[in-house]
Design an enzyme around this catalytic site. Structure first.
Site, PDB file in Angstrom:
ATOM      1  N   TYR A 180       3.559   5.506  11.536  1.00  0.00           N
ATOM      2  CA  TYR A 180       3.810   4.114  11.936  1.00  0.00           C
ATOM      3  C   TYR A 180       4.643   3.303  10.944  1.00  0.00           C
ATOM      4  O   TYR A 180       5.046   2.204  11.259  1.00  0.00           O
ATOM      5  CB  TYR A 180       2.475   3.399  12.182  1.00  0.00           C
ATOM      6  CG  TYR A 180       1.488   3.492  11.026  1.00  0.00           C
ATOM      7  CD1 TYR A 180       1.643   2.686   9.908  1.00  0.00           C
ATOM      8  CD2 TYR A 180       0.418   4.384  11.065  1.00  0.00           C
ATOM      9  CE1 TYR A 180       0.747   2.773   8.850  1.00  0.00           C
ATOM     10  CE2 TYR A 180      -0.484   4.469  10.018  1.00  0.00           C
ATOM     11  CZ  TYR A 180      -0.317   3.660   8.910  1.00  0.00           C
ATOM     12  OH  TYR A 180      -1.187   3.746   7.873  1.00  0.00           O
TER      13      TYR A 180
ATOM     14  N   ARG B 101       0.860  -1.183   0.000  1.00  0.00           N
ATOM     15  CA  ARG B 101       0.000   0.000   0.000  1.00  0.00           C
ATOM     16  C   ARG B 101       0.899   1.237   0.000  1.00  0.00           C
ATOM     17  O   ARG B 101       1.390   1.633   1.043  1.00  0.00           O
ATOM     18  CB  ARG B 101      -0.892  -0.036   1.252  1.00  0.00           C
ATOM     19  CG  ARG B 101      -2.095   0.869   1.199  1.00  0.00           C
ATOM     20  CD  ARG B 101      -2.742   0.982   2.570  1.00  0.00           C
ATOM     21  NE  ARG B 101      -1.960   1.844   3.427  1.00  0.00           N
ATOM     22  CZ  ARG B 101      -1.937   1.780   4.760  1.00  0.00           C
ATOM     23  NH1 ARG B 101      -2.658   0.886   5.386  1.00  0.00           N
ATOM     24  NH2 ARG B 101      -1.193   2.609   5.464  1.00  0.00           N
TER      25      ARG B 101
ATOM     26  N   HIS C  14      -3.936   4.421   4.350  1.00  0.00           N
ATOM     27  CA  HIS C  14      -5.135   3.573   4.366  1.00  0.00           C
ATOM     28  C   HIS C  14      -6.289   4.298   3.703  1.00  0.00           C
ATOM     29  O   HIS C  14      -7.032   3.736   2.909  1.00  0.00           O
ATOM     30  CB  HIS C  14      -5.496   3.191   5.804  1.00  0.00           C
ATOM     31  CG  HIS C  14      -6.910   2.730   5.960  1.00  0.00           C
ATOM     32  ND1 HIS C  14      -7.343   1.522   5.449  1.00  0.00           N
ATOM     33  CD2 HIS C  14      -7.999   3.315   6.525  1.00  0.00           C
ATOM     34  CE1 HIS C  14      -8.640   1.387   5.709  1.00  0.00           C
ATOM     35  NE2 HIS C  14      -9.066   2.455   6.353  1.00  0.00           N
TER      36      HIS C  14
END
Lengths: 324, 385
Positions: B284, B271, B275
């Site tokens: 993160y 990815r 998100h």
């Protein structure tokens, strides 16, 4: 006409609708060769083959999730959840998927299916075989909730539910599965959804109830009659969508309302009936609306007979309403 | 709690077509998988470029406050396009929210998708869901759900029906690595294998479920290995290689149609973006990982392959990119002229026929709107996830 129990009427309804509509498929735990633990699906696999009535792996969320996919495709799945107490693993697939599919897709996809499940107490089944979970589901736009109380209605309502274009939760009162018999027609016939039935006509008090509590209320009405009180019983048959008109018409006539259910009282379906009558018919009321319900405790085992509303508790509420 | 065994996703068992191990020597010719030709490869390239342009523009529209939310699939275009390109016009698609390329591949128009992002009166789903929760009946592209994994078991139900009806068709369901932790993944895999349902389980393993890395979801050596326990084949493919994804899907589809049952395909990808438009992966995710995967861009890799195979030219590139941008621009322009759905539509499609209590609520709302004017939009409302 054949004399049937409510259980036989369910079985007859499934047999006849499967003959009538080849999109109907029945599946669940032990519904195949064993005919279901209550025998509601007895003979279906033999008559229609294993593609129309079959056993599934032991996973309620899977049973309902698979039913959703079948319904989207164009079948008419009739999954069985062995006891209503086991339905909660499938809650997400029922309330967020089946019930919302039509709305969330703007009508692109629809999910006509009937989830049959035995509910309610009075069979010495303890917490995990006795609950009445209707309130959770009646709080779900997009779902219909149906509860028969007689063999004739059980077959007719089941056929109407299977022919309906929306998902239906069909709660079967297992306590009275075998307790009464009634003449039931051969072949398919419908009892319309969303229409209540006057189980007993009366002029002093209205009792609104459904399912296995109807016969309890009928007993209470006999006892009340002996004391000079004339009770009318509205058997809802469909909880969602609700036949408000039948309730309001009866309350306008009697001026008193007692709501009777097995489920715990707090935040229950009976609370909704009470609110509707308070909002729309307060001018007719001569006494407070009263509820007779299960206690707000988990369903017990040894003290089931104390927990469940019985004719005495219903009669006490009727007397309170009449003598207010 | 720290994950027990961080997985090393770059193992050697990945199916790869664009740069196969056998073709590593100089001047080695790469053969197209059987069933593909130049026109089809070019079509897949176009679909990936369209997906990228749609994602890119939609993220900007969100940043400009013109749409409320978006979920980009940047870097994962090959998973959706390669797999959906292998489908027939009878197959069913059960997507998650990160497969816009699959919608385009099965024939959904960019305009239809952009109307949905705006939730306007021409959105086929009538503004009922957040952006990217598409539903297209004609293309059998089933309504997207937010809760993770719910579509997996539904796809199996459709496959079981396809089998009962003896239809020559399959269902494919898409999900990410996070979904393999869900109850519906387990149940769906189990039901499909038990009934030999013609289902393809396509896991786009992008290695992150919002902020949680793969090792937080599973201690298995791979996603594909899970198939073995259910009694079906599990295949690992290079998810940034559109031809490998196509080939694996095509083979799984043939197996399903032959009555041999389901297949789990793990398409290893990454990815690249957040998100969603509300997420900030710099909180993160290590930057080095991002940089490694940016070098494996699926569009650039196919372009390189096409150049070598003589399927690509400057003029082709210009036409593909410009027509994608033009189509997206025109669709946005039109969507912004379309009003929101009427208040009365709030009450339709709850049931096939509107029951009395909804009719009453609708009537009261419309009367109130007539008397006092409509409700006001809260311009401060913003979605956090």
């Amino acid at each position: 006409m054949t004399t049937m129990t409510l259980l036989q009427a369910v079985n007859s309804g499934l047999k006849d609708i499967m003959q009538d509509d080849d999109r109907v498929v029945v599946f669940g735990e032990d519904v195949g060769i064993n005919g279901g633990v209550f025998r509601a699906t007895e003979g279906l696999t033999k008559q229609y083959g294993e593609e129309r009535c079959f056993d599934t792996p032991l996973a309620e969320s899977g049973i309902i999730g698979v039913a959703v996919g079948m319904a989207l495709y164009g079948m008419r799945p009739v999954p069985e959840i062995q006891f209503a107490d086991f339905i909660f693993p499938a809650f997400d697939q029922i309330v967020s998927e089946a019930a919302k599919m039509r709305y969330r897709s703007g009508g692109e996809f629809t999910c006509p299916m009937v989830i049959r499940t035995p509910y309610g107490g009075g069979i010495r089944g303890g917490h995990y075989h006795s609950q009445s979970p209707e309130a959770y589901f009646c709080h779900t736009p997009g779902l219909k909730v149906v509860v028969p109380s007689t063999p004739y209605d059980a077959k007719g309502l089941l056929i109407s539910s299977i022919r309906d274009e929306d998902p239906v939760l069909f709660l079967e009162p297992k306590r009275i599965y075998r307790s009464t018999k009634q003449d039931v027609p051969e072949g398919v016939y419908e009892v319309p959804l969303g229409k209540a039935r006057i189980a007993r006509a009366g002029k002093d008090v209205t009792i609104v109830t459904f399912g296995a509590m109807v016969s309890i209320c009928e007993k209470a009405a006999e006892d009340a009659a002996a004391k000079g009180m004339d009770v009318e019983i509205v058997d809802l048959r469909t909880l969602l969508p609700l036949d408000e008109e039948a309730i309001l018409t009866s309350v306008a006539k009697t001026g008193r309302l007692v709501v009777v259910q097995e489920a715990p009282r707090f935040c229950s379906f009976g609370g909704e009936i009470s609110a509707i009558v308070a909002e729309k018919a307060i001018e007719y009321l001569q006494a407070p609306i009263l509820r007779v319900a299960g206690f707000d405790t988990p369903f017990p085992y040894s003290l089931e007979h104390v927990y469940m509303p019985d004719a005495k508790r219903v009669l006490a509420a009727v007397e309170r309403a009449v003598h207010f | 709690m720290t994950p027990m065994s961080p997985m090393s996703p770059m193992s050697e068992d990945l199916l790869c077509v664009l740069e196969p191990k056998s073709a590593k020597g100089k001047g080695a010719k790469v053969a197209l998988p059987k069933g593909l030709d130049q026109a089809k490869v070019q079509r897949m390239y176009r679909l990936m470029v369209q997906t990228r342009q749609l994602d890119d523009r939609a993220m900007k529209l969100q940043r400009q406050g013109r749409i409320g939310f978006y979920v980009p699939s940047i870097g994962q275009e090959a998973c959706a396009v390669g797999s959906a390109f292998a489908l027939s016009d009878k197959d069913w698609c059960y997507p998650s929210y990160r497969e816009p390329g699959a919608a385009l591949a099965v024939g959904v128009s960019i305009q239809a998708m952009i109307h949905q992002l705006y939730g306007n009166a021409e959105d086929v789903t009538k503004g009922r869901q957040m952006p990217v929760h598409y539903a297209f009946r004609k293309q059998r592209y089933v309504s997207v759900s937010s809760p993770i994994g719910t579509q997996i078991v539904q796809a199996v139900g459709t496959s079981m029906a396809q089998r009962i009806r003896k239809e020559k068709a399959i269902s494919i369901t898409y999900f990410g690595d996070g979904a393999t932790s869900s109850n519906d993944f387990h149940t769906g895999m189990n039901f499909a294998a038990v009934y030999k349902a013609p289902t393809i389980f396509l896991c786009s393993n992008n290695q992150w479920a919002i902020s949680c890395p793969l090792g937080q979801q599973t201690a298995s050596d791979s996603i594909a290995i899970k198939a073995k326990a259910y009694g079906m084949p599990g295949v690992r493919v290079d998810g940034n290689d559109v031809l490998a994804v196509w080939q694996a899907t095509n083979e799984a589809r043939a197996r399903a149609l032959a009555g041999e049952g389901p297949t789990l395909i793990e398409a290893l990808t990454f990815r690249i973006g957040p998100h969603s438009s509300s997420d900030d992966p710099s909180r993160y995710r290590p930057n080095e990982q991002l940089e490694t995967w940016q070098k494996k861009d699926p569009i650039e890799r196919l372009k390189k392959f096409m150049k070598q195979a003589g399927m690509w030219s400057e003029a082709f590139e210009k036409e593909v990119v410009e027509s994608a941008i033009d189509e997206v621009n025109a669709a946005v322009k039109h969507a912004e002229t379309v009003p929101l759905p009427a208040s009365s539509t709030l009450f339709t499609d709850v049931y096939a026929t509107m029951p009395p209590h909804l009719a009453e609520q609708q009537e009261r709302l419309l009367a109130l709107e007539k008397a006092q004017g409509g409700a006001e939009i809260d311009k401060n409302a913003a979605f956090p996830l």
